[in-house]
Design an enzyme around this catalytic site. Structure first.
Site, short mmCIF file in Angstrom:
data_model
loop_
_atom_site.label_atom_id
_atom_site.label_comp_id
_atom_site.label_asym_id
_atom_site.label_seq_id
_atom_site.Cartn_x
_atom_site.Cartn_y
_atom_site.Cartn_z
N GLU A 12 0.79 -1.24 0.00
CA GLU A 12 0.00 0.00 0.00
C GLU A 12 0.82 1.29 0.00
O GLU A 12 0.59 2.18 0.81
CB GLU A 12 -0.91 0.02 1.25
CG GLU A 12 -1.92 -1.10 1.25
CD GLU A 12 -2.83 -1.06 2.47
OE1 GLU A 12 -4.04 -1.16 2.28
OE2 GLU A 12 -2.34 -0.93 3.61
C1 TNX Z 1 -4.86 -3.66 4.38
S1 TNX Z 1 -3.48 -6.10 3.87
C2 TNX Z 1 -3.59 -3.55 4.92
C3 TNX Z 1 -3.44 -3.19 6.34
C4 TNX Z 1 -4.75 -2.96 7.01
C5 TNX Z 1 -5.74 -4.00 6.54
C6 TNX Z 1 -7.05 -3.96 7.24
C7 TNX Z 1 -2.29 -5.18 3.81
C8 TNX Z 1 -1.10 -5.72 3.26
N1 TNX Z 1 -2.45 -3.91 4.26
O1 TNX Z 1 -2.60 -2.08 6.47
O2 TNX Z 1 -4.56 -3.04 8.38
O3 TNX Z 1 -5.96 -3.83 5.16
O4 TNX Z 1 -7.83 -5.07 6.91
#
Ligand code: TNX
Length: 462
Positions: A279
């Site tokens: 992300e």
């Molecule tokens: C996505 S899954 C994220 C996390 C959040 C989560 C909440 C991922 C690799 N990154 O930073 O906590 O969704 O479900």
């Protein structure tokens, strides 16, 4: 209990004895070797011969006189002990003497080998902090269901949770926050090492994650020089994602990453370090890819294989690297580099998703994950373009934006974690939802005796 002299096997025998003593009130001595058998003895054996049992499989034979458990390695004995546990009356889990119970096992011949080598769970100790004791309780739950990896998400925007001696501000400043305010917390290296040991006694490997280059606000607030921005990072207690990043063109960043990876590698016997990579919205694709390639080298230099979230497949990966699928098909690119994949599809394996519209805890950005959704899928067909041989295994994450204590973790995990455990362990042919919802029902009494909070899902045939 008769056990081989091997120290790990003796450890498993002692663990079995400790399990059986409280409820039965029996002395349960552990002796070395398998001679002078008496009726109702339990015999653990290490056998070099049965290659089909692999590194973690076991064979269990119960007849009128003996319980005989054999495996090639102590890990297999440990998993077999969990099966013995499940074959005994539920009351075996009691920590008080349960008089008047007949402690019998049905006659059985079980040959049991896991489908996947990586059967993991992830706990986000960054958004909310969990104490060592709490994490140990989670390890106990994983062990009960023959899972073998605990991935700890040790850093994020809201907190840095592991002591790095060469960079004390990471925990002094970065560790003092969490979602919603509160004082956060962190593990000293000694505490982390104790946790690694506790897990390894249960044949569970700890995979530490330091998320980067995004999800790094806590580190940036401790060491502002890691940022390209001139505005100093403030502590963050919200739940937005994607906005923070290390300055990936600065030598200071790689010096810090090197310190962090070196210190964590030194206290982590497992082969892996997870370096996040998810992300990142604040970098151009080429900047991101260069960063991932550099940290992959840093991990290798300190003797570890890098694991990263699926986004890392946009960089050139080493064949030893592992990419963790969570929402897209980008891991197919990883396989083209010879890398392998962990499956954590959010719509099935994210245990921080709500069970249904009626449940309170958790998020729902990936939808609602019913027990059936967690159970009823085949890893080999989940991501088009991936085959069974590309898949190291499955992992069930719990992100902790809404999760504040271990009781809440347990309520999200149980009964979906046992469902994922079976996805990771059993062959597809052996799996069947109608049967599972009945088999699972018998576990409720165990969870109650073990003090494990669980969600009494209407999907289960209680
Ligand atoms: C996505 S899954 C994220 C996390 C959040 C989560 C909440 C991922 C690799 N990154 O930073 O906590 O969704 O479900």
């Amino acid at each position: 209990i008769h056990a081989p002299a091997d120290s790990e096997a003796q450890g498993v025998a002692q663990a079995l004895a400790r399990l059986l003593r409280p409820a039965t009130g029996f002395a349960i001595p552990v002796v070395t070797g398998a001679t002078d058998l008496r009726p109702a003895d339990i015999v653990l054996e290490l056998t070099g011969t049965e290659a089909a049992l692999g590194d973690e499989g076991y064979q269990l034979d119960v007849d009128a006189s003996t319980v005989r458990l054999r495996a090639r390695h102590a890990a297999g004995l440990f998993h077999g002990v969990q099966t013995i546990r499940q074959l005994l009356p539920v009351r075996i889990e009691s920590d008080m003497r349960m008089g008047g119970t007949l402690w019998s096992l049905a006659p059985a011949h079980v040959v049991d080998v896991p489908r996947f080598a990586w059967r993991g769970a992830m706990l986000d100790v960054a958004r909310h902090f969990f104490t060592v004791k709490e994490v140990e309780q989670y390890v106990d739950l994983l062990a009960l269901y023959k899972m073998n990896v605990l991935h700890l998400h040790l850093s994020d925007d809201q907190g840095w949770r592991i002591e790095i001696r060469s960079r004390p501000l990471l925990t002094q400043v970065g560790g003092a926050t969490q979602v919603g305010g509160g004082t956060g917390g962190f593990y000293t290296q000694a505490e982390y090492a104790a946790l690694v040991r506790y897990a390894s006694e249960r044949f569970i490997t700890i995979v530490p994650e330091i998320d980067m280059p995004g999800h790094t606000n806590a580190a940036l607030s401790a060491y502002p020089a890691l940022s390209c921005s001139t505005r100093p990072a403030q502590r963050y207690t919200g739940t937005d994602v994607g906005w923070s990043t290390f300055c990936v063109d600065s030598a200071a960043t790689y010096a810090l990453v090197d310190d962090v990876v070196r210190e964590i590698a030194a206290i982590t016997p497992g082969a892996y370090i997870h370096l996040g990579g998810d992300e990142v919205q604040a970098l151009a694709p080429a900047q991101y890819a260069r960063f991932v390639e550099r940290i992959q080298e840093i991990a290798a230099r300190h003797g570890k294989r890098m694991v990263g979230w699926e986004e890392i497949a946009h960089a050139r990966l080493a064949p030893t690297t592992i990419a963790q699928h969570w929402r897209s098909d980008s891991v197919v690119r990883a396989v083209a580099y010879g890398a392998r994949v962990i499956l954590s599809p959010a719509s099935r394996a994210y245990l921080d998703m709500k069970y249904s519209t009626d449940t309170e805890l958790g998020l729902h950005w990936a939808g609602y994950v019913s027990v059936r959704a967690a159970y009823d899928w085949d890893p080999a067909t989940q991501v088009p373009g991936l085959a069974e041989r590309d898949i190291v295994g499955v992992e069930a994450p719990i992100w902790s934006e809404t999760v504040r204590n271990i009781a809440a973790v347990q309520r999200l995990a149980v009964p979906r974690l046992p469902a994922l455990a079976e996805v990771g362990w059993s062959t597809q042919r052996a799996r069947d939802w109608p049967a599972f919802r009945e088999r699972l029902a018998t576990h409720a009494g165990r969870w109650e005796l073990l003090g494990i909070n669980f969600f009494p899902s209407p999907e289960i045939a209680w």
